[in-house]
Design an enzyme around this catalytic site. Structure first.
Site, PDB file in Angstrom:
ATOM      1  N   GLU A  27      17.081 -54.716  -7.093  1.00 25.93           N
ATOM      2  CA  GLU A  27      16.059 -55.677  -6.646  1.00 25.93           C
ATOM      3  C   GLU A  27      15.014 -55.906  -7.745  1.00 25.93           C
ATOM      4  OE1 GLU A  27      12.551 -54.534  -4.918  1.00 25.93           O
ATOM      5  OE2 GLU A  27      13.246 -52.583  -4.180  1.00 25.93           O
ATOM      6  N   LYS A 126       7.017 -63.018  -4.006  1.00 24.28           N
ATOM      7  CA  LYS A 126       7.749 -61.884  -3.438  1.00 24.28           C
ATOM      8  C   LYS A 126       8.759 -62.483  -2.458  1.00 24.28           C
ATOM      9  CE  LYS A 126       6.925 -57.859  -0.466  1.00 24.28           C
ATOM     10  NZ  LYS A 126       5.916 -57.001   0.171  1.00 24.28           N
ATOM     11  N   VAL A 146      14.209 -55.829  -0.842  1.00 24.82           N
ATOM     12  CA  VAL A 146      15.497 -55.313  -0.362  1.00 24.82           C
ATOM     13  C   VAL A 146      16.168 -56.379   0.507  1.00 24.82           C
ATOM     14  CG1 VAL A 146      16.584 -53.593   1.141  1.00 24.82           C
ATOM     15  CG2 VAL A 146      14.865 -52.889  -0.539  1.00 24.82           C
ATOM     16  N   ASP A 188       3.854 -55.306  12.278  1.00 23.78           N
ATOM     17  CA  ASP A 188       4.449 -55.401  10.940  1.00 23.78           C
ATOM     18  C   ASP A 188       5.650 -54.467  10.782  1.00 23.78           C
ATOM     19  OD1 ASP A 188       5.041 -55.705   8.289  1.00 23.78           O
ATOM     20  OD2 ASP A 188       2.993 -55.417   7.559  1.00 23.78           O
ATOM     21  N   SER A 190       9.108 -54.389   8.392  1.00 21.59           N
ATOM     22  CA  SER A 190       9.706 -55.050   7.226  1.00 21.59           C
ATOM     23  C   SER A 190      11.011 -55.739   7.597  1.00 21.59           C
ATOM     24  CB  SER A 190       9.974 -54.018   6.136  1.00 21.59           C
ATOM     25  OG  SER A 190      10.704 -54.612   5.086  1.00 21.59           O
ATOM     26  N   ASP A 192      13.366 -55.804   5.782  1.00 20.71           N
ATOM     27  CA  ASP A 192      14.450 -54.994   5.198  1.00 20.71           C
ATOM     28  C   ASP A 192      15.369 -54.454   6.298  1.00 20.71           C
ATOM     29  OD1 ASP A 192      13.185 -55.409   2.792  1.00 20.71           O
ATOM     30  OD2 ASP A 192      12.618 -53.313   2.449  1.00 20.71           O
ATOM     31  N   LYS A 209       9.721 -45.718   2.669  1.00 22.49           N
ATOM     32  CA  LYS A 209       8.452 -45.415   1.989  1.00 22.49           C
ATOM     33  C   LYS A 209       7.509 -44.578   2.866  1.00 22.49           C
ATOM     34  CE  LYS A 209       8.061 -49.735   0.153  1.00 22.49           C
ATOM     35  NZ  LYS A 209       9.287 -50.240  -0.459  1.00 22.49           N
TER      36      LYS A 209
END
Ligand code: PSU
Ligand code: MN
Length: 356
Positions: A27, A126, A146, A188, A190, A192, A209
């Site tokens: 990425e 992004k 990702v 929120d 992601s 991903d 993370k």
């Protein structure tokens, strides 16, 4: 503006696939938004650390004492890391397919000039999955997250299939995105996670993370039917910190052929569309102290909330804040795990190529 959006697969990548050599997708949001553009002012511990842990990590990554990339600590750390990760893939006999949008073209595999220009670009978007199409249509530039990288690899694989070439199946990142700590209020999560749920590739990642709500993130993987396999570990890794023994455990895998067999059963026999997360803990001894780190994460999360930082800006803010509050230690650990994941991903891609 008259731009024709297109996908361009670097010849080196399609040639490697045609010859049965391992290809690893990488990425670029980490390059454009995840790492600083200033110099680190030091060489990462993985690259020149003198202690046993650093030596062991180098052996695992490269099978050698030295890094395949001459680290230049005067240059921007985001660019040096992108180069180090690419050369880690090469040192294992693989070809990196680093993905980004450059002037409207979705590039699958970048040359060094493109990496260099992306690293210093102020206007790179992004790009998660939903941003890709519009950035391409506008002739813009973007680093893929990702989710964005999975969507890009999926589109490239369609093109490759048309040329009777095998698909790109393995992708290495640092730590995948997930459920944010205050998700109950902000919602929120992601993209991903849903991206992994719809793209049949293996993502090699140091868990998710540490800035996230990790128990909730593990629940989300389960809800989305995403297999999470522990590489030499029983505990979900926490990005720059090792996994916690009290966390929900993972199925432990110790041989790449077993990982490949699990993926084949999932995609082949069962015809499942989900990707697989291969959780690779940061190399032993290079992770940060979990308790100290947790305090800093809590501080960073509160700080972001107070400043009203959210949406796509949240993850870059939290990572930057941790790099600062740990005087670069979090950054150093981030670099180590990126390389370790790239090395493992290359070995796995090689295993996948042995299909009969
Ligand atoms: N891993 C890193 N650094 C990063 C990221 C991952 O070591 O910057 C990026 C990835 O691109 C990931 C994104 O997809 O952060 C997640 O952002 P968000 O939480 O906004 O979805
Ligand atoms: Mn988000």
């Amino acid at each position: 503006m008259n731009v024709k959006a297109a996908i361009n697969i670097k010849p080196e990548v399609s040639e490697a696939l045609a010859e049965g050599r391992p290809v690893v997708a990488l990425e670029t949001a980490v390059l454009t938004h995840g790492l600083p553009r200033t110099s680190l002012g030091m060489t990462p511990r993985l690259v020149n650390g003198q202690d046993d842990d650093a030596r062991r990590a180098r052996q695992t990554c490269w099978g050698a004492e030295t890094s395949p990339h001459e680290w230049n600590d005067g240059r921007p750390v985001n660019l040096e890391v992108a180069r180090l990760v690419e050369s880690t893939v090469r040192s294992q006999g693989g070809v990196p397919a680093t993905i980004a949008v450059i002037d409207g073209i979705l590039q699958i595999g970048l040359d060094d000039a493109a990496l260099e220009s992306l690293a210093s670009m102020d206007h790179a978007t992004k790009c998660s999955t939903r941003e890709l199409g519009m950035v391409m249509a506008r002739g813009g530039c973007g680093g893929t997250t990702v989710a964005g990288t999975l969507a890009s690899a999926h589109a490239a694989n369609r093109q490759l299939r048309g040329q009777n070439l095998p698909p790109i199946e393995v992708f290495a990142t640092g730590g995948i995105g997930g459920v944010h700590r205050n998700w109950g209020r902000t919602g929120d999560v992601s993209s991903d996670i849903p991206a992994l749920a719809e793209t049949p590739m293996v993502v090699v990642s140091a868990g998710a993370k540490v800035i996230l709500d990790l128990p909730a993130t593990q629940e989300a993987f389960e809800t989305q039917r995403i297999p999470v396999l522990g590489w030499l570990t029983d505990h979900f890794p926490r990005f720059t910190a090792p996994g916690l023994p009290e966390a929900r455990s993972l199925p432990r895998f110790e041989r790449l052929e077993d990982v490949a067999a699990a993926c084949r059963a999932h995609w082949g026999l069962l015809d499942r569309p989900q990707g697989v997360l291969l959780a690779n803990e940061i190399p032993q001894g290079l992770g940060l102290d979990p308790e100290k780190l947790e305090k800093k994460v809590l501080h960073a999360v509160a700080d972001a909330e107070q400043r009203g930082i959210g949406g796509a800006d949240l993850t870059p803010f939290l990572l930057g804040s941790l790099a600062e509050s740990t005087s670069g230690e979090a950054l150093d650990a981030n670099i180590s795990l990126l390389c370790s994941n790239a090395a493992l991903a290359t070995r796995l891609a090689e295993e996948f190529m042995k299909r009969t």
